[in-house]
Write a protein that holds these residues in place. Structure first.
Motif, short mmCIF file in Angstrom:
data_model
loop_
_atom_site.label_atom_id
_atom_site.label_comp_id
_atom_site.label_asym_id
_atom_site.label_seq_id
_atom_site.Cartn_x
_atom_site.Cartn_y
_atom_site.Cartn_z
N UNK A 40 1.03 -1.21 0.05
CA UNK A 40 0.09 -0.11 -0.05
C UNK A 40 0.88 1.38 0.14
N UNK A 41 1.91 1.33 0.67
CA UNK A 41 2.67 2.26 0.64
C UNK A 41 3.48 2.76 -0.74
N UNK A 42 3.72 1.76 -1.35
CA UNK A 42 4.12 2.07 -2.81
C UNK A 42 3.35 1.80 -3.75
N UNK A 43 2.25 1.21 -3.74
CA UNK A 43 1.33 1.06 -4.80
C UNK A 43 0.19 1.76 -4.69
N UNK A 44 -0.36 2.39 -3.47
CA UNK A 44 -1.70 3.14 -3.11
C UNK A 44 -2.51 2.37 -2.51
N UNK A 45 -3.49 3.10 -2.07
CA UNK A 45 -4.69 2.60 -1.22
C UNK A 45 -5.33 1.41 -1.94
N UNK A 46 -5.38 1.51 -3.18
CA UNK A 46 -6.31 0.49 -3.88
C UNK A 46 -5.33 -0.72 -3.96
N UNK A 47 -4.43 -0.64 -4.00
CA UNK A 47 -3.51 -2.13 -4.02
C UNK A 47 -3.39 -2.60 -2.41
N UNK A 48 -3.58 -1.86 -1.60
CA UNK A 48 -3.63 -2.23 -0.21
C UNK A 48 -4.85 -2.93 0.18
N UNK A 49 -6.14 -2.38 -0.34
CA UNK A 49 -7.24 -3.11 0.06
C UNK A 49 -7.48 -4.21 -0.82
N UNK A 50 -7.17 -4.32 -2.08
CA UNK A 50 -7.24 -5.50 -2.87
C UNK A 50 -6.51 -6.63 -2.32
N UNK A 51 -5.16 -6.37 -1.70
CA UNK A 51 -4.41 -7.39 -1.18
C UNK A 51 -5.11 -7.59 -0.06
N UNK A 52 -5.71 -6.55 0.97
CA UNK A 52 -6.11 -7.05 2.27
C UNK A 52 -7.46 -8.23 2.06
N UNK A 53 -8.12 -7.95 1.15
CA UNK A 53 -9.37 -8.84 0.81
C UNK A 53 -8.84 -10.23 0.22
N UNK A 54 -8.09 -10.33 -0.76
CA UNK A 54 -7.59 -11.26 -1.05
C UNK A 54 -6.83 -12.32 -0.04
N UNK A 55 -5.85 -11.67 0.46
CA UNK A 55 -4.97 -12.37 1.42
C UNK A 55 -6.00 -12.86 2.67
N UNK A 56 -6.69 -12.24 3.00
CA UNK A 56 -7.57 -12.76 4.28
C UNK A 56 -8.56 -13.98 3.74
N UNK A 57 -9.11 -13.70 2.81
CA UNK A 57 -10.20 -14.61 2.37
C UNK A 57 -9.47 -15.86 1.89
N UNK A 58 -8.35 -15.79 1.26
CA UNK A 58 -7.73 -16.97 0.56
C UNK A 58 -7.05 -17.80 1.77
N UNK A 59 -6.27 -17.08 2.62
CA UNK A 59 -5.59 -17.92 3.62
C UNK A 59 -6.59 -18.29 4.70
#
Length: 163
Positions: A40-59
């Motif tokens: 998120x720090x380097x790619x922006x807030x959209x990347x942070x949110x998409x990554x949060x959704x994907x990582x939490x759900x899939x894991x």
């Protein structure tokens, strides 16, 4: 959003999921928060949110899905959103800022999960106090994983900045 950017987020999500499963035997010490923070720090807030959704759900498909999954997504999503906006304002991206954010995020994550527990158990304060040692482990783990991942991700993520 370009295909290369979605691919980058997918690879980071896979890294977060594998890291979370691999370190599941350590209480609250997992690389997910650090990967979300750095991304998120380097790619922006959209990347942070998409990554949060994907990582939490899939894991959680491997570790167990429950009502807590929603609160994990909310917690990591809020962290990714806030860190993404901070990253947009910090042009030189100092390492100490990222480390400080990583430390604080461990406690923010735990606080939001405690709020989630309150919504279905009716107890907040006792649950939050009982969870502080785990939040501290989470914060320490965030700092350790940020130190380990920062050199590689800080070098390679700016090339993929989301627009």
């Amino acid at each position: 959003m370009r295909l290369s950017q979605l691919t980058t987020i997918s690879l980071l999500a896979a890294l977060a999921v594998v890291g979370r499963i691999f370190f599941q035997f350590l209480p609250n010490i997992q690389p997910v928060s650090s990967i979300i923070i750095l991304s998120a720090f380097y790619l922006g807030p959209l990347a942070g949110v998409l990554l949060a959704i994907t990582a939490a759900y899939v894991s959680n498909l491997a570790l167990g899905v429950g009502i807590w999954t929603i609160w994990q997504i909310i917690s990591w999503g809020i962290i990714g959103l806030i860190v993404g906006f901070i990253g947009m304002k910090c042009w030189n991206k100092p390492f100490m800022v990222v480390l400080t954010i990583s430390l604080i995020s461990g406690y923010v994550y735990g606080f939001i999960l405690s709020l989630g527990t309150y919504t279905y158990s009716g107890t907040f304060f006792a649950y939050y106090i009982a969870g502080l040692p785990f939040d501290t482990l989470h914060a320490i783990g965030n700092v350790i994983f940020t130190i380990l991942l920062y050199p590689f991700l800080a070098k390679n993520l700016p090339k993929q900045a989301l627009s």
